[in-house]
Design an enzyme around this catalytic site. Sequence first.
Site, PDB file in Angstrom:
ATOM      1  CD  GLU A 129      -2.890   3.278  -5.523  1.00  0.00           C
ATOM      2  OE1 GLU A 129      -3.955   2.729  -5.913  1.00  0.00           O
ATOM      3  OE2 GLU A 129      -1.935   2.636  -5.073  1.00  0.00           O
ATOM      4  NE  ARG A 177      -4.069  -1.820   0.157  1.00  0.00           N
ATOM      5  CZ  ARG A 177      -4.037  -2.875  -0.665  1.00  0.00           C
ATOM      6  NH1 ARG A 177      -3.029  -3.009  -1.517  1.00  0.00           N
ATOM      7  NH2 ARG A 177      -5.001  -3.771  -0.635  1.00  0.00           N
ATOM      8  CG  HIS A 192      -2.900  -0.595  -7.266  1.00  0.00           C
ATOM      9  ND1 HIS A 192      -3.418  -0.034  -6.124  1.00  0.00           N
ATOM     10  CD2 HIS A 192      -2.784  -1.931  -7.001  1.00  0.00           C
ATOM     11  CE1 HIS A 192      -3.607  -0.979  -5.203  1.00  0.00           C
ATOM     12  NE2 HIS A 192      -3.224  -2.130  -5.720  1.00  0.00           N
TER      13      HIS A 192
END
Length: 323
Positions: free
Chosen positions: A270, A241, A289
């Site tokens: 993000e 993360r 991601h």
Amino acid sequence: MSDKPRVFVSRVIPDAGLDRLREHCDVEVWPKPTPPRRDTLLDKVRGCHGLVTMLSDKIDENVLHTAGDGLKVVANYAVGYNNIDVAACRKHGVAVGNTPDVLTDATADVAALLMLAAARCFTPAAASVRDGGWKTWAPMDHLGVELVGKTVGVVGLGRIGRAFAERCRGGWGMNVLYTANSPKPDADRDLGARRVELDELLAESDFVSLHCPLTEETKRLIDAPALAKMKPTAVLVNTARGEVIDQDALHAALKENVIFSAGLDVTTPEPLPTDSPLLDLPNCVVLPHIGSATRHARGGMAIMAAENVLAGLAGRPLPHPVG
């Protein structure tokens, strides 16, 4: 009006999961590529019996209260579930599930990809091809670091961390150090791995890869003092993360050559803003991601999320519960 249970899915997911849900439920899918805004999410969950959520969806007391007493299950389309207030869900009698295992290999592959790309100066080398900087074979251009026989430190030896360590050990004969809440005798035996404290791992590792969950204890775990403990030739990889790293400290460490390079598949926020200073660094590789982004993994995640929802609606134990 349909008498089927109502389910809201907060993003388009593969049909393998949606088709299963639609057989038994009245399903509404958020059609846009970006998450629903908070006010929209609250509007959509009202009166729902089940939710399929993403890491970008904060499921808290307000959402549970708005959904009402009919809400039975929240199925997170991810392994992690730090976006969900699990304690609040338990208080409301709402089951919570996730999607473990199926994305392990895909994410471990991306961690290995980032390790290689960051170690071998992929970003500036690829840029030189596109922008005309590649004039000839040059003995001193894009000098990176090799992997064979080096030491890799795995922060969090869960499923993905273990799979990544196996790749490092089997592919490059790397020595494996790891941190974990408890000993991992099988990893010690099979990989010749050694459990150490974080400070020792940072100091001894040539490559450090983050695979720990995001908790209050791991938030900004890799800060300026932690980065200062690493070797100046070290490579840092994060597929866990974004919040596990203090990004301002990382930017300073990369710019000042405190460490050699970094590869990130997760950031905070993000998406990472296009004016983020991290994107200007030649020794930082950033991906959007994509750890679980294979057809197999994402399809499997959709099936698992659907299985969790259907079990929760039927009052059965979830096949993939959290906690």
